[in-house]
Write an enzyme that holds these catalytic residues in place. Structure first.
Site, PDB file in Angstrom:
ATOM      1  N   GLU A 177       6.159  -9.174  14.388  1.00 18.41           N
ATOM      2  CA  GLU A 177       5.552  -9.682  15.606  1.00 18.41           C
ATOM      3  C   GLU A 177       5.189 -11.164  15.495  1.00 18.41           C
ATOM      4  OE1 GLU A 177       2.352  -7.540  13.191  1.00 18.41           O
ATOM      5  OE2 GLU A 177       4.439  -7.229  13.694  1.00 18.41           O
ATOM      6  N   ARG A 222       0.820  -1.217   0.000  1.00 12.74           N
ATOM      7  CA  ARG A 222       0.000   0.000   0.000  1.00 12.74           C
ATOM      8  C   ARG A 222       0.849   1.261   0.000  1.00 12.74           C
ATOM      9  NH1 ARG A 222      -4.460  -1.338   4.444  1.00 12.74           N
ATOM     10  NH2 ARG A 222      -2.553  -1.789   5.560  1.00 12.74           N
TER      11      ARG A 222
END
Length: 183
Positions: free
Chosen positions: A104, A67
């Site tokens: 993460e 994006r």
């Protein structure tokens, strides 16, 4: 942090849609596609990002997959600058520089064409969201390894609760972090 007019912030926020439990349960996804579909909002965002590029003295704009490409390319054109994509590993032909980083939930690797950035370049990194900061941090390492200078990082949306700013600020080395909206 960038001072954004309340009018621009309202225009942008009104067109960012929350999608609950995407991509997995418990996650509130920030969907920017309604913003992209609105030419007034997308135009205002493009103008704001282009102004940041000029103000920071950028000579090139890096967009982070995927994006970030959508936001960075029109901002680069509007600012009269070149656009350089930073892609997932294996997506660019020819000689590349790569950088592995931790997420993460695992690890990832990004690449840039080795010849697209030079020692004369001052590079603004643009992405849609600053979450944990891993991708942005890796992109700064790539830019510096290519010999270029980091002019700054600009994002549409910072997810403050994920502490990406704390991870990113030490590696910015004085370059600004420009955030249009923080949630």
């Amino acid at each position: 942090m960038t001072a954004v007019s309340p009018e621009l912030q309202g225009l942008l926020l009104h067109r960012i849609r929350d999608v609950a439990d995407y991509p997995k349960p418990g996650v509130m996804f920030k969907d920017i596609t309604p913003l992209l579909a609105d030419p007034v909002a997308f135009g205002a965002l493009t103008e704001a990002l282009a102004e940041l590029c000029v103000r920071c003295g950028a000579t090139k704009v890096v967009g982070l997959e995927a994006r970030g490409f959508i936001l960075a390319a029109p901002a680069a054109i509007r600012a009269g600058l070149g656009f350089v994509p930073v892609r997932k590993a294996g997506k660019l032909p020819g000689a590349t520089l790569s950088q592995r980083y931790e997420l993460e939930y695992g690890s990832a690797e990004i690449e840039v064409h080795a010849e697209d950035l030079t020692v004369d370049d001052h590079v603004m990194v643009i992405d849609d969201v600053l979450a944990t900061g891993g991708t942005a941090e890796a992109s700064l390492e790539l830019i510096r390894r290519a010999g270029a200078t980091v002019a700054g990082v600009a994002v549409l949306l910072e997810l403050g609760f994920l502490s990406g700013r704390e991870r990113l600020e030490p590696v910015l080395a004085g370059a600004p972090l420009e955030v249009l909206i923080t949630v």
